[in-house]
Design a protein around this motif. Structure first.
Motif, PDB file in Angstrom:
ATOM      1  N   ILE A   1      27.348  27.955  25.591  1.00  0.00           N
ATOM      2  CA  ILE A   1      26.457  27.364  24.581  1.00  0.00           C
ATOM      3  C   ILE A   1      26.289  28.381  23.458  1.00  0.00           C
ATOM      4  O   ILE A   1      25.916  29.531  23.705  1.00  0.00           O
ATOM      5  N   GLN A   2      26.598  27.991  22.249  1.00  0.00           N
ATOM      6  CA  GLN A   2      26.536  28.884  21.101  1.00  0.00           C
ATOM      7  C   GLN A   2      25.159  28.773  20.437  1.00  0.00           C
ATOM      8  O   GLN A   2      24.867  27.768  19.778  1.00  0.00           O
ATOM      9  N   HIS A   3      24.343  29.826  20.640  1.00  0.00           N
ATOM     10  CA  HIS A   3      23.016  29.910  20.000  1.00  0.00           C
ATOM     11  C   HIS A   3      22.211  28.611  20.099  1.00  0.00           C
ATOM     12  O   HIS A   3      21.601  28.169  19.122  1.00  0.00           O
ATOM     13  N   LYS A   4      22.258  27.986  21.247  1.00  0.00           N
ATOM     14  CA  LYS A   4      21.457  26.811  21.586  1.00  0.00           C
ATOM     15  C   LYS A   4      21.810  25.551  20.801  1.00  0.00           C
ATOM     16  O   LYS A   4      21.153  24.522  20.926  1.00  0.00           O
ATOM     17  N   LYS A   5      22.840  25.602  19.939  1.00  0.00           N
ATOM     18  CA  LYS A   5      23.087  24.452  19.062  1.00  0.00           C
ATOM     19  C   LYS A   5      24.515  23.936  19.062  1.00  0.00           C
ATOM     20  O   LYS A   5      24.808  22.973  18.350  1.00  0.00           O
ATOM     21  N   ALA A   6      25.404  24.596  19.771  1.00  0.00           N
ATOM     22  CA  ALA A   6      26.778  24.090  19.855  1.00  0.00           C
ATOM     23  C   ALA A   6      27.268  24.296  21.279  1.00  0.00           C
ATOM     24  O   ALA A   6      26.808  25.205  21.976  1.00  0.00           O
ATOM     25  N   VAL A   7      28.179  23.445  21.701  1.00  0.00           N
ATOM     26  CA  VAL A   7      28.630  23.430  23.091  1.00  0.00           C
ATOM     27  C   VAL A   7      30.147  23.601  23.131  1.00  0.00           C
ATOM     28  O   VAL A   7      30.869  22.941  22.374  1.00  0.00           O
ATOM     29  N   LEU A   8      30.607  24.503  24.009  1.00  0.00           N
ATOM     30  CA  LEU A   8      32.038  24.652  24.269  1.00  0.00           C
ATOM     31  C   LEU A   8      32.232  24.396  25.753  1.00  0.00           C
ATOM     32  O   LEU A   8      31.490  24.946  26.568  1.00  0.00           O
ATOM     33  N   CYS A   9      33.192  23.575  26.122  1.00  0.00           N
ATOM     34  CA  CYS A   9      33.491  23.425  27.537  1.00  0.00           C
ATOM     35  C   CYS A   9      34.979  23.179  27.706  1.00  0.00           C
ATOM     36  O   CYS A   9      35.635  22.672  26.795  1.00  0.00           O
ATOM     37  N   ALA A  10      35.500  23.579  28.855  1.00  0.00           N
ATOM     38  CA  ALA A  10      36.949  23.520  29.049  1.00  0.00           C
ATOM     39  C   ALA A  10      37.286  23.291  30.510  1.00  0.00           C
ATOM     40  O   ALA A  10      36.519  23.652  31.406  1.00  0.00           O
TER      41      ALA A  10
END
Ligand code: MN
Ligand code: MN
Length: 467
Positions: A83-92
């Motif tokens: 989670i990037q600074h509570k505002k973006a999501v990366l998942c793989a």
């Protein structure tokens, strides 16, 4: 059935006529209606990028995703998130092939146009208290008056603690609003251009009208409002200076039409792509290519900032994933393919002159590809190759996904872009795709359930691609 003539056969063989798949397929309609239920709940609960990121983290954890650790090596089939600074999501999900054979990236954005509370927001006038706002993204300001609004966000207090605020969503909550003039007194306002109908400095949120009982106090309404906020959230006026508060429509998502074939609600740009992208990523098992789903922030204001796609965080993450496999990231980026999933305008017959009918994208005809976006001579467009579109549309046809292709609207009328240009800047091939939306960027956007479902099917086919 009457037999086709040779010429009729030729017409069927040679001519391209986009179809409304659900017109002919009750199963598609049923599956689309079922899929829409989870989606409506999601967009009713999650109206800010923070809320989507938080919901996504819970959902990813529940689905077995581990928080990414850059010192660890992950095996094929393993699922990780960040989670990037509570505002973006990366998942793989790690693929069985080497990462040098490329990632299959799905990127959508989770910020939506809205009104942000300004750093010094609270004031009173004529026995009312208000918040001042600064709009975020491309809104048509007149659309935001005289409707119930909710307040979402966080404040950080002097002691470093954080408080989360959400008021106006429950029917028993108070709501807020922006007032407009009555028609009886609107002769002057009526002469304004529509774009100027309500001005930025007129987007003030009505939040109170009760006063404290003390003749010595100058701003009695403001203080009364502040006392209520202090009681409920333990905040003082200075805490607004370190807050992140957003005003959004207070309405839930709901079915539209006697046939319930559509969904109306706030923030569907671009959560109508983010939700099916996340679902497709979560459901993929042992993919051939490593799949990466990014739910980005700040698209609506140009992808700037540490959570926008203009930042390096996504590409850094891909490089870290490569490093853990001793894969060369340059090779990996070159071999990758990204779907930049973002909404497009649905052809609107009430506003037909804004569109070019033959190249419009239509609600109900399936997920829409865009070879290019941009405006006025394709300026600032990503322009996908024929081979990329060939690969993807063959994949759609092979998986029974209804798709269409077109442009945003009439040439030289306006235009738009997506994060595709940011992704392309990093050397990753990218194609635009998304769900058509009526009343895009308004407080109440409308989509076809069929298109939402076809977006899900398209993303599912993409993450499961074998070659
Ligand atoms: Mn968008
Ligand atoms: Mn948008």
């Amino acid at each position: 059935m009457k037999e086709m003539t040779e010429i009729q056969k030729k017409a069927k063989e040679l001519l391209y006529e986009p179809e409304y798949q659900s017109d002919k397929n009750a199963d598609v309609r049923k599956a689309a209606a079922d899929f829409a239920e989870g989606y409506k709940d999601f967009i009713t609960r999650c109206k800010t990028e923070r809320e989507v990121a938080d919901w996504s983290e819970q959902t990813l954890k529940a689905a077995g995703y581990q928080l990414y650790d850059d010192r660890k090596q992950y095996a094929p089939g393993e699922k990780v998130y960040w989670i990037q600074h509570k505002k973006a999501v990366l998942c793989a999900t790690i693929g069985t092939r080497s990462m040098e054979e490329g990632f299959h990236l799905l990127i959508a954005h989770i910020d939506s146009p809205r009104l942000d509370i300004r750093p010094n927001p609270l004031y009173e006038a004529a026995h009312f208290s208000y918040f001042k706002t600064h709009y975020y993204g491309g809104i048509r300001k007149y659309q935001w008056a005289t409707m119930p609004l909710a307040l979402h966000g966080v404040l950080t207090r002097a002691d470093g603690s954080t408080v989360t605020v959400q008021v106006g969503e429950d029917v028993n909550d108070p709501a807020f609003c922006i007032t407009d003039l009555l028609p009886h007194l609107s002769a002057e306002q009526n002469k304004r251009e529509l774009s100027d109908g309500i001005r930025g400095e007129e987007l003030n949120i009505l939040i109170g009208s009760d006063a404290v009982e003390d003749e010595e106090i100058k701003e009695k309404i403001k203080l009364n409002t502040m006392m209520l906020l202090n009681e409920k959230y333990g905040i003082v006026e200075k805490d607004f200076t370190r807050a992140e508060l957003e005003i959004v429509p207070a309405t839930p998502a709901r079915d539209i039409g006697f046939d319930r074939s559509m969904i109306g609600g706030y923030g569907q740009d671009d959560r109508v792509d983010a939700y099916p992208a996340l679902m497709a990523e979560i459901e993929v098992k042992n993919p051939a290519f490593t799949t990466v789903c990014v739910l980005a922030d700040k698209e609506e204001i140009g992808s700037y900032g540490i959570t926008g796609m203009g930042s390096t965080y996504t590409y850094d993450w891909l490089r870290q994933l490569c490093a853990s496999q001793n894969a060369d990231p340059i090779r990996a980026f070159r071999a990758s393919l990204c779907l930049s999933a973002d909404v497009t305008a649905a052809y609107d017959p009430s506003w037909a002159s804004a569109f070019e009918p033959q190249n419009g994208t239509y609600a109900g005809r399936g997920v829409a590809f865009f070879k290019y976006t941009g405006s006025r001579g394709k300026s600032a467009a990503n322009d996908a190759t024929a081979e990329q579109l060939g690969y993807l549309t063959r994949m759609m046809d092979a998986n029974g996904v209804a798709w269409q292709i077109g442009e945003l609207g009439r040439i030289d009328l306006g235009g738009g872009g997506t994060v595709a240009t940011e992704v392309a800047r990093r050397g990753i091939p990218v194609v635009d795709i998304g769900v058509p939306v009526l009343s895009m960027h308004s407080p109440f956007e409308v989509v076809s359930k069929n298109d939402l479902y076809m977006a899900y099917r398209a993303f599912t086919a993409f993450v499961n691609a074998q070659d």
